[in-house]
Design an enzyme around this catalytic site. Structure first.
Site, PDB file in Angstrom:
ATOM      1  N   CYS A 181      -0.819  54.707 -30.726  1.00 49.69           N
ATOM      2  CA  CYS A 181      -0.268  55.552 -29.650  1.00 49.69           C
ATOM      3  C   CYS A 181       0.786  56.535 -30.150  1.00 49.69           C
ATOM      4  O   CYS A 181       1.086  57.525 -29.479  1.00 49.69           O
ATOM      5  CB  CYS A 181       0.320  54.686 -28.543  1.00 49.69           C
ATOM      6  SG  CYS A 181      -0.886  53.564 -27.839  1.00 49.69           S
ATOM      7  N   HIS A 207       5.260  59.055 -24.191  1.00 49.39           N
ATOM      8  CA  HIS A 207       3.967  58.362 -24.228  1.00 49.39           C
ATOM      9  C   HIS A 207       3.761  57.679 -22.878  1.00 49.39           C
ATOM     10  O   HIS A 207       4.665  57.066 -22.330  1.00 49.39           O
ATOM     11  CB  HIS A 207       3.968  57.338 -25.361  1.00 49.39           C
ATOM     12  CG  HIS A 207       2.763  56.466 -25.368  1.00 49.39           C
ATOM     13  ND1 HIS A 207       1.490  56.969 -25.212  1.00 49.39           N
ATOM     14  CD2 HIS A 207       2.629  55.121 -25.489  1.00 49.39           C
ATOM     15  CE1 HIS A 207       0.625  55.969 -25.250  1.00 49.39           C
ATOM     16  NE2 HIS A 207       1.286  54.841 -25.414  1.00 49.39           N
ATOM     17  N   ASN A 211      -3.205  54.900 -19.985  1.00 46.81           N
ATOM     18  CA  ASN A 211      -2.707  55.017 -21.360  1.00 46.81           C
ATOM     19  C   ASN A 211      -3.838  55.519 -22.249  1.00 46.81           C
ATOM     20  O   ASN A 211      -4.811  54.812 -22.476  1.00 46.81           O
ATOM     21  CB  ASN A 211      -2.215  53.643 -21.829  1.00 46.81           C
ATOM     22  CG  ASN A 211      -1.657  53.677 -23.241  1.00 46.81           C
ATOM     23  OD1 ASN A 211      -1.816  54.656 -23.965  1.00 46.81           O
ATOM     24  ND2 ASN A 211      -0.999  52.599 -23.626  1.00 46.81           N
TER      25      ASN A 211
HETATM   26  O1  UT7 Z   1       0.695  52.187 -25.771  1.00 46.05           O
HETATM   27  C1  UT7 Z   1       1.378  51.091 -26.205  1.00 46.05           C
HETATM   28  C2  UT7 Z   1       0.673  49.906 -25.771  1.00 46.05           C
HETATM   29  N1  UT7 Z   1       0.972  49.138 -24.704  1.00 46.05           N
HETATM   30  C3  UT7 Z   1       1.976  49.122 -23.815  1.00 46.05           C
HETATM   31  O2  UT7 Z   1       2.834  49.913 -23.766  1.00 46.05           O
HETATM   32  C4  UT7 Z   1       2.000  48.019 -22.860  1.00 46.05           C
HETATM   33  C5  UT7 Z   1       3.359  47.428 -22.731  1.00 46.05           C
HETATM   34  N2  UT7 Z   1       3.347  46.307 -21.799  1.00 46.05           N
HETATM   35  C6  UT7 Z   1       3.160  46.473 -20.486  1.00 46.05           C
HETATM   36  O3  UT7 Z   1       2.981  47.590 -20.009  1.00 46.05           O
HETATM   37  C7  UT7 Z   1       3.245  45.257 -19.605  1.00 46.05           C
HETATM   38  O4  UT7 Z   1       3.702  44.161 -20.385  1.00 46.05           O
HETATM   39  C8  UT7 Z   1       1.878  44.888 -18.947  1.00 46.05           C
HETATM   40  C9  UT7 Z   1       1.572  45.898 -17.879  1.00 46.05           C
HETATM   41  C10 UT7 Z   1       0.791  44.861 -19.995  1.00 46.05           C
HETATM   42  C11 UT7 Z   1       1.984  43.522 -18.292  1.00 46.05           C
HETATM   43  O5  UT7 Z   1       3.052  43.521 -17.353  1.00 46.05           O
HETATM   44  P1  UT7 Z   1       4.137  42.340 -17.382  1.00 46.05           P
HETATM   45  O6  UT7 Z   1       5.034  42.586 -16.246  1.00 46.05           O
HETATM   46  O7  UT7 Z   1       4.731  42.316 -18.753  1.00 46.05           O
HETATM   47  O8  UT7 Z   1       3.254  41.080 -17.080  1.00 46.05           O
HETATM   48  P2  UT7 Z   1       2.987  39.774 -17.970  1.00 46.05           P
HETATM   49  O9  UT7 Z   1       2.185  40.090 -19.187  1.00 46.05           O
HETATM   50  O10 UT7 Z   1       4.304  39.067 -18.182  1.00 46.05           O
HETATM   51  O11 UT7 Z   1       2.101  38.928 -16.988  1.00 46.05           O
HETATM   52  C12 UT7 Z   1       2.587  38.528 -15.703  1.00 46.05           C
HETATM   53  C13 UT7 Z   1       1.463  37.826 -14.953  1.00 46.05           C
HETATM   54  C14 UT7 Z   1       0.754  36.767 -15.782  1.00 46.05           C
HETATM   55  O12 UT7 Z   1       0.421  35.694 -14.919  1.00 46.05           O
HETATM   56  P3  UT7 Z   1       1.345  34.353 -14.874  1.00 46.05           P
HETATM   57  O13 UT7 Z   1       1.320  33.829 -16.263  1.00 46.05           O
HETATM   58  O14 UT7 Z   1       2.692  34.831 -14.441  1.00 46.05           O
HETATM   59  O15 UT7 Z   1       0.645  33.508 -13.867  1.00 46.05           O
HETATM   60  C15 UT7 Z   1      -0.513  37.435 -16.210  1.00 46.05           C
HETATM   61  O16 UT7 Z   1      -1.560  36.527 -16.460  1.00 46.05           O
HETATM   62  O17 UT7 Z   1       0.454  38.773 -14.599  1.00 46.05           O
HETATM   63  C16 UT7 Z   1      -0.823  38.316 -15.016  1.00 46.05           C
HETATM   64  N3  UT7 Z   1      -1.676  39.443 -15.311  1.00 46.05           N
HETATM   65  C17 UT7 Z   1      -2.382  40.088 -14.379  1.00 46.05           C
HETATM   66  N4  UT7 Z   1      -2.535  39.877 -13.058  1.00 46.05           N
HETATM   67  C18 UT7 Z   1      -3.324  40.716 -12.377  1.00 46.05           C
HETATM   68  C19 UT7 Z   1      -1.866  40.066 -16.511  1.00 46.05           C
HETATM   69  N5  UT7 Z   1      -2.709  41.094 -16.363  1.00 46.05           N
HETATM   70  C20 UT7 Z   1      -3.041  41.137 -15.047  1.00 46.05           C
HETATM   71  C21 UT7 Z   1      -3.870  41.964 -14.288  1.00 46.05           C
HETATM   72  N6  UT7 Z   1      -3.977  41.735 -12.963  1.00 46.05           N
HETATM   73  N7  UT7 Z   1      -4.542  43.002 -14.824  1.00 46.05           N
END
Ligand code: UT7
Length: 321
Positions: free
Chosen positions: A113, A248, A278
């Site tokens: 990225c 980004h 993204n």
């Molecule tokens: O370009 C560079 C690359 N990437 C990034 O910049 C991404 C950076 N990270 C993020 O943007 C965020 O961490 C995410 C959007 C990927 C995830 O958001 P988060 O607030 O960090 O959520 P999390 O990973 O801590 O997950 C929270 C909950 C989990 O469930 P439990 O364990 O709390 O029951 C996940 O399993 O959300 C769940 N979850 C989802 N639920 C519904 C993860 N993906 C999804 C989904 N839909 N698509």
């Protein structure tokens, strides 16, 4: 010394739109979760047979038209991509052929990225060394080809697209400074499982993206905060002298955190993540072109471009447009 200045920009999105409602039918997710956690509503995907070079070509033609230059004027082509058409030749060479550009160096940069910011940094050095007078610098991706569409933690985030800039030599700097960083110790946070030389895991038909999203999020906020300070300090600038943040487009909440660090209201931040998702190396040049074409960014404005991604890589470019 000669410097690089942005002469023209362009971007291109494939036609197919994938909405959050579409994704609700594919994996266990919801429109509300995606919008609240990421700010994304739609993303654009290529059709079968449509490639990164196809998108790069369209974006480049628009940038060259905006710059008023032809193929013979370009003496350097750099394409930032993680999803090249082929293992080789580089997408930059394929693009060179499509556009009828001949003879000058053409190569790809792979910094995921952060790729476009890396490409600007490298191009800047060509200009300062007197090795280029007019360059085409592109960020182009078909991330959809390496997404596991059954993995809800990644498939809701990414999209395809391309953005391009034409840089021209100038006596006064347009690219004021670039700052590029990487730390391979964090490669495991955002990676593909396998690849050309490692081979693929059992049963996999390609090297899919795997991400520890939450850890990437924290790393992104931390490194972007640091790079804002580094960029301002290197140029002896106050936060208030930045007119536009062109970040980004990974997550609205990460963008907000960087804007807060800069003391910039969100009206001064170019945000395309809601529509584009993204798009990895394409996200910064696409956002830049959107805000130039709709008239928000004006000649003379000072822009802070920044990005972070797999590697772990991160970087910034301070631009006087
Ligand atoms: O370009 C560079 C690359 N990437 C990034 O910049 C991404 C950076 N990270 C993020 O943007 C965020 O961490 C995410 C959007 C990927 C995830 O958001 P988060 O607030 O960090 O959520 P999390 O990973 O801590 O997950 C929270 C909950 C989990 O469930 P439990 O364990 O709390 O029951 C996940 O399993 O959300 C769940 N979850 C989802 N639920 C519904 C993860 N993906 C999804 C989904 N839909 N698509």
């Amino acid at each position: 010394m000669s410097y690089a200045r942005i002469q023209g920009t362009g971007h291109h999105l494939p036609k197919r739109v994938l909405t959050n409602a579409d994704l609700e039918k594919m994996v266990d997710t919801s429109d509300q979760w995606i919008r609240e956690r990421t700010g994304i509503s739609t993303r654009y995907l290529v059709e079968d047979g449509e490639t990164t070079c196809d998108l790069a070509e369209q974006a480049s033609r628009k940038a060259m038209q905006a710059a008023g230059v032809g193929a013979d004027d370009i003496d350097l082509v750099i394409v930032a991509t993680t999803t090249p058409d082929r293992v080789f030749p580089s997408t930059a060479c394929l693009l060179q052929k499509r556009l009828g550009i001949h003879g000058g160096p053409a190569f790809d940069i792979q910094a995921v990225c952060t790729g476009f910011v890396y490409a600007l940094g490298v191009a800047d050095k060509f200009f300062r060394a007197g090795s280029s007078r007019r360059a085409l610098v592109v960020g182009a991706e078909t991330l959809s080809k390496i997404i596991d569409w059954t993995d809800r933690t990644t498939c809701v985030l990414f999209g395809d697209g391309a953005g391009a800039v034409v840089l021209e030599a100038s006596d006064t700097p347009g690219l004021l400074s670039t700052h590029l960083h990487a730390d391979g110790d964090f490669e495991h946070l955002l990676t593909t499982r396998g690849g050309v030389s490692e081979g693929l895991p059992d049963g996999a038909d390609t090297a899919y993206v795997h991400m520890k999203g939450n850890e990437v999020f924290k790393m992104a906020v931390k490194t972007l905060g640091r790079i804002v300070d580094e960029t301002l300090e290197a140029n002896g600038l106050e936060k208030s002298q930045i007119d536009w943040l062109v970040p980004h487009q990974a997550n609205y909440r990460i963008i907000e955190a960087t804007a807060r660090k800069l003391g910039l209201p969100m009206e001064r931040v170019v945000v395309t993540v809601a529509e584009h998702g993204n798009t990895s190396a394409a996200s910064v040049p696409m956002a830049l072109d959107v805000a130039i074409r709709d008239g928000r960014i004006q000649r003379g404005d000072t822009l802070l471009l920044e990005a972070f991604g797999g590697g772990f890589t991160w970087g910034s470019a301070l631009v006087r447009y």
